[in-house]
Design a protein around this motif. Structure first.
Motif, PDB file in Angstrom:
ATOM      1  N   TYR A 131       0.837  -1.207   0.000  1.00 56.60           N
ATOM      2  CA  TYR A 131       0.000   0.000   0.000  1.00 56.60           C
ATOM      3  C   TYR A 131       0.869   1.253   0.000  1.00 56.60           C
ATOM      4  O   TYR A 131       0.634   2.193  -0.779  1.00 56.60           O
ATOM      5  N   LYS A 132       1.891   1.283   0.857  1.00 53.22           N
ATOM      6  CA  LYS A 132       2.758   2.455   0.944  1.00 53.22           C
ATOM      7  C   LYS A 132       3.543   2.667  -0.348  1.00 53.22           C
ATOM      8  O   LYS A 132       3.739   3.806  -0.783  1.00 53.22           O
ATOM      9  N   VAL A 133       3.990   1.576  -0.957  1.00 50.63           N
ATOM     10  CA  VAL A 133       4.736   1.700  -2.208  1.00 50.63           C
ATOM     11  C   VAL A 133       3.865   2.314  -3.298  1.00 50.63           C
ATOM     12  O   VAL A 133       4.236   3.304  -3.944  1.00 50.63           O
ATOM     13  N   PHE A 134       2.691   1.741  -3.509  1.00 48.15           N
ATOM     14  CA  PHE A 134       1.873   2.168  -4.645  1.00 48.15           C
ATOM     15  C   PHE A 134       1.166   3.502  -4.413  1.00 48.15           C
ATOM     16  O   PHE A 134       0.690   4.113  -5.366  1.00 48.15           O
ATOM     17  N   THR A 135       1.101   3.950  -3.178  1.00 46.36           N
ATOM     18  CA  THR A 135       0.568   5.294  -2.934  1.00 46.36           C
ATOM     19  C   THR A 135       1.682   6.335  -2.883  1.00 46.36           C
ATOM     20  O   THR A 135       1.402   7.531  -2.773  1.00 46.36           O
ATOM     21  N   SER A 136       2.929   5.883  -2.969  1.00 45.16           N
ATOM     22  CA  SER A 136       4.066   6.807  -2.895  1.00 45.16           C
ATOM     23  C   SER A 136       4.832   6.920  -4.206  1.00 45.16           C
ATOM     24  O   SER A 136       5.681   7.796  -4.349  1.00 45.16           O
ATOM     25  N   ILE A 137       4.560   6.024  -5.148  1.00 44.45           N
ATOM     26  CA  ILE A 137       5.275   6.057  -6.424  1.00 44.45           C
ATOM     27  C   ILE A 137       4.949   7.347  -7.175  1.00 44.45           C
ATOM     28  O   ILE A 137       3.784   7.703  -7.342  1.00 44.45           O
ATOM     29  N   SER A 138       5.997   8.018  -7.610  1.00 44.80           N
ATOM     30  CA  SER A 138       5.812   9.267  -8.357  1.00 44.80           C
ATOM     31  C   SER A 138       6.333   9.170  -9.786  1.00 44.80           C
ATOM     32  O   SER A 138       6.154  10.099 -10.575  1.00 44.80           O
ATOM     33  N   HIS A 139       6.982   8.054 -10.118  1.00 44.46           N
ATOM     34  CA  HIS A 139       7.560   7.890 -11.452  1.00 44.46           C
ATOM     35  C   HIS A 139       7.192   6.501 -11.981  1.00 44.46           C
ATOM     36  O   HIS A 139       7.728   5.501 -11.506  1.00 44.46           O
ATOM     37  N   TRP A 140       6.296   6.465 -12.967  1.00 45.07           N
ATOM     38  CA  TRP A 140       5.874   5.188 -13.536  1.00 45.07           C
ATOM     39  C   TRP A 140       6.651   4.823 -14.791  1.00 45.07           C
ATOM     40  O   TRP A 140       6.630   3.676 -15.227  1.00 45.07           O
ATOM     41  N   LYS A 141       7.352   5.781 -15.378  1.00 44.90           N
ATOM     42  CA  LYS A 141       8.104   5.508 -16.606  1.00 44.90           C
ATOM     43  C   LYS A 141       9.151   4.408 -16.420  1.00 44.90           C
ATOM     44  O   LYS A 141       9.330   3.571 -17.325  1.00 44.90           O
ATOM     45  N   PRO A 142       9.869   4.366 -15.274  1.00 44.08           N
ATOM     46  CA  PRO A 142      10.842   3.277 -15.096  1.00 44.08           C
ATOM     47  C   PRO A 142      10.223   1.888 -15.186  1.00 44.08           C
ATOM     48  O   PRO A 142      10.887   0.949 -15.627  1.00 44.08           O
ATOM     49  N   LEU A 143       8.961   1.759 -14.781  1.00 41.60           N
ATOM     50  CA  LEU A 143       8.292   0.460 -14.858  1.00 41.60           C
ATOM     51  C   LEU A 143       8.203  -0.006 -16.307  1.00 41.60           C
ATOM     52  O   LEU A 143       8.440  -1.184 -16.607  1.00 41.60           O
ATOM     53  N   ILE A 144       7.871   0.919 -17.204  1.00 37.39           N
ATOM     54  CA  ILE A 144       7.771   0.578 -18.625  1.00 37.39           C
ATOM     55  C   ILE A 144       9.134   0.174 -19.168  1.00 37.39           C
ATOM     56  O   ILE A 144       9.277  -0.840 -19.868  1.00 37.39           O
ATOM     57  N   LEU A 145      10.156   0.954 -18.827  1.00 35.97           N
ATOM     58  CA  LEU A 145      11.504   0.691 -19.332  1.00 35.97           C
ATOM     59  C   LEU A 145      12.054  -0.626 -18.791  1.00 35.97           C
ATOM     60  O   LEU A 145      12.607  -1.441 -19.547  1.00 35.97           O
ATOM     61  N   ILE A 146      11.890  -0.853 -17.492  1.00 30.47           N
ATOM     62  CA  ILE A 146      12.385  -2.091 -16.882  1.00 30.47           C
ATOM     63  C   ILE A 146      11.640  -3.299 -17.446  1.00 30.47           C
ATOM     64  O   ILE A 146      12.248  -4.330 -17.766  1.00 30.47           O
ATOM     65  N   SER A 147      10.324  -3.179 -17.594  1.00 31.14           N
ATOM     66  CA  SER A 147       9.524  -4.292 -18.116  1.00 31.14           C
ATOM     67  C   SER A 147       9.937  -4.641 -19.541  1.00 31.14           C
ATOM     68  O   SER A 147      10.077  -5.824 -19.892  1.00 31.14           O
ATOM     69  N   PHE A 148      10.146  -3.610 -20.365  1.00 28.81           N
ATOM     70  CA  PHE A 148      10.535  -3.846 -21.757  1.00 28.81           C
ATOM     71  C   PHE A 148      11.903  -4.515 -21.837  1.00 28.81           C
ATOM     72  O   PHE A 148      12.080  -5.521 -22.537  1.00 28.81           O
ATOM     73  N   LEU A 149      12.885  -3.956 -21.121  1.00 31.97           N
ATOM     74  CA  LEU A 149      14.237  -4.517 -21.167  1.00 31.97           C
ATOM     75  C   LEU A 149      14.283  -5.919 -20.572  1.00 31.97           C
ATOM     76  O   LEU A 149      15.008  -6.788 -21.068  1.00 31.97           O
ATOM     77  N   LEU A 150      13.513  -6.143 -19.513  1.00 37.92           N
ATOM     78  CA  LEU A 150      13.491  -7.466 -18.890  1.00 37.92           C
ATOM     79  C   LEU A 150      12.922  -8.500 -19.851  1.00 37.92           C
ATOM     80  O   LEU A 150      13.517  -9.571 -20.051  1.00 37.92           O
ATOM     81  N   LEU A 151      11.780  -8.195 -20.439  1.00 40.24           N
ATOM     82  CA  LEU A 151      11.164  -9.126 -21.384  1.00 40.24           C
ATOM     83  C   LEU A 151      12.077  -9.372 -22.580  1.00 40.24           C
ATOM     84  O   LEU A 151      12.263 -10.520 -23.011  1.00 40.24           O
ATOM     85  N   PHE A 152      12.670  -8.299 -23.096  1.00 38.45           N
ATOM     86  CA  PHE A 152      13.566  -8.419 -24.251  1.00 38.45           C
ATOM     87  C   PHE A 152      14.779  -9.280 -23.909  1.00 38.45           C
ATOM     88  O   PHE A 152      15.175 -10.161 -24.688  1.00 38.45           O
ATOM     89  N   SER A 153      15.368  -9.044 -22.734  1.00 41.31           N
ATOM     90  CA  SER A 153      16.558  -9.802 -22.338  1.00 41.31           C
ATOM     91  C   SER A 153      16.227 -11.273 -22.112  1.00 41.31           C
ATOM     92  O   SER A 153      17.004 -12.157 -22.486  1.00 41.31           O
ATOM     93  N   ILE A 154      15.062 -11.546 -21.521  1.00 39.51           N
ATOM     94  CA  ILE A 154      14.654 -12.938 -21.302  1.00 39.51           C
ATOM     95  C   ILE A 154      14.508 -13.659 -22.639  1.00 39.51           C
ATOM     96  O   ILE A 154      15.025 -14.770 -22.824  1.00 39.51           O
ATOM     97  N   LEU A 155      13.816 -13.028 -23.578  1.00 39.84           N
ATOM     98  CA  LEU A 155      13.594 -13.653 -24.885  1.00 39.84           C
ATOM     99  C   LEU A 155      14.911 -13.882 -25.623  1.00 39.84           C
ATOM    100  O   LEU A 155      15.148 -14.964 -26.177  1.00 39.84           O
ATOM    101  N   ILE A 156      15.780 -12.871 -25.617  1.00 36.02           N
ATOM    102  CA  ILE A 156      17.048 -12.976 -26.337  1.00 36.02           C
ATOM    103  C   ILE A 156      17.949 -14.048 -25.732  1.00 36.02           C
ATOM    104  O   ILE A 156      18.475 -14.926 -26.442  1.00 36.02           O
ATOM    105  N   PHE A 157      18.123 -13.995 -24.419  1.00 35.78           N
ATOM    106  CA  PHE A 157      19.063 -14.920 -23.788  1.00 35.78           C
ATOM    107  C   PHE A 157      18.524 -16.345 -23.745  1.00 35.78           C
ATOM    108  O   PHE A 157      19.281 -17.302 -23.931  1.00 35.78           O
ATOM    109  N   MET A 158      17.225 -16.496 -23.514  1.00 31.15           N
ATOM    110  CA  MET A 158      16.653 -17.840 -23.515  1.00 31.15           C
ATOM    111  C   MET A 158      16.763 -18.458 -24.908  1.00 31.15           C
ATOM    112  O   MET A 158      17.110 -19.634 -25.062  1.00 31.15           O
TER     113      MET A 158
END
Length: 267
Positions: A131-158
């Motif tokens: 609750y404290k995390v999601f009511t305190s987050i002020s920057h959502w852009k990193p979530l998009i960037l991390i999610s994209f790079l994570l998915l891309f890296s998983i697909l490439i390396f696997m």
């Protein structure tokens, strides 16, 4: 410098000042972690707990509790106390998980499967930090960037490993280990490259400065993981391998989630 000054300079101050790791506390914490993993393994064997998917799910809320709480400390929302910062957060989480496991095993004698009770207790622990995390987050852009790079890296390396005939990836536990550590690597890369954070670990920080790019963490992680998986497969009895896979998944996933949340909280 006497022994007390040495302990203060290389162990106490880095914890409370957020200086990251140094060669001395890295070695000591690594040894303590190794001993802790071995002791927990012996304890689970004594309690006759099979490390399977049910145990993994039961433990997952405690990992989320540790990561969310640690990120809230980074963001100065939770106090920087010994029990909520590294290495204390590991001790706190281990104690809570062990206590919940004992309670769950007691209730199992009354017909309630232990993993269901343990998951429920862990989930209750996570409610307030989440609750404290999601009511305190002020920057959502990193979530998009991390999610994209994570998915891309998983697909490439696997895909790359499968093309190379790396048969260990057929094991779901091995896939989990790689995914957890790719999350850790991705969060580090995004934090260092785009948001001005620094790598806390001695060797990783040295390598980033040597190569002038945080993306070096990807191949570093993969090389280390291949070696670790080989050692586990070669030296650990088959029935105990899932425990060691889980241990190394935690070592990657928990700090990776913490780093990702910290970036989103602080930006």
């Amino acid at each position: 410098m006497n022994i007390l000054d040495f302990i203060s300079r290389y162990f106490i101050q880095p914890i409370y000042n957020g200086e990251g790791y140094n060669i001395y506390n890295t070695v000591v914490y690594g040894l303590v972690l190794g001993v802790g993993i071995i002791l927990v393994e012996k304890l689970l064997i004594k309690l006759r707990i099979k490390v399977d998917f049910r145990f993994f799910i039961a433990l997952l809320p405690f990992l989320i509790f540790a990561s969310t709480s640690r990120s809230l400390v980074d963001a100065s929302i939770f106090p920087r106390t010994a029990l909520l910062i590294t290495p204390g957060i590991f001790i706190t989480t281990a104690f809570l998980a062990f206590f919940s496991l004992i309670v769950s095993l007691g209730l199992q004698k009354r017909g309630i499967e232990y993993h269901k009770t343990m998951f429920a207790l862990g989930s209750i622990l996570t409610v307030y930090p989440i609750y404290k995390v999601f009511t305190s987050i002020s920057h959502w852009k990193p979530l998009i960037l991390i999610s994209f790079l994570l998915l891309f890296s998983i697909l490439i390396f696997m895909y790359g490993f499968e093309r190379l005939g790396y048969s260990q990836l057929k094991n779901p536990w091995v896939k989990a280990v790689f995914t957890g550590h790719l999350l850790d690597a991705t969060a580090t890369i995004v934090g260092v490259t785009y948001y001005g954070f620094f790598e806390e670990h001695v060797f990783g920080n040295w390598l980033i400065h040597l190569t002038h790019t945080a993306y070096i963490i990807y191949p570093l992680k993969l090389v280390v993981l291949v070696i670790i998986i080989y050692i586990i497969d070669s030296m650990v009895e088959e029935k105990q391998r899932s425990y060691w896979y889980l241990a190394f998944f935690i070592i990657g996933f928990a700090p990776g989630l913490r780093d990702a949340l910290t970036i989103m909280l602080l930006g």
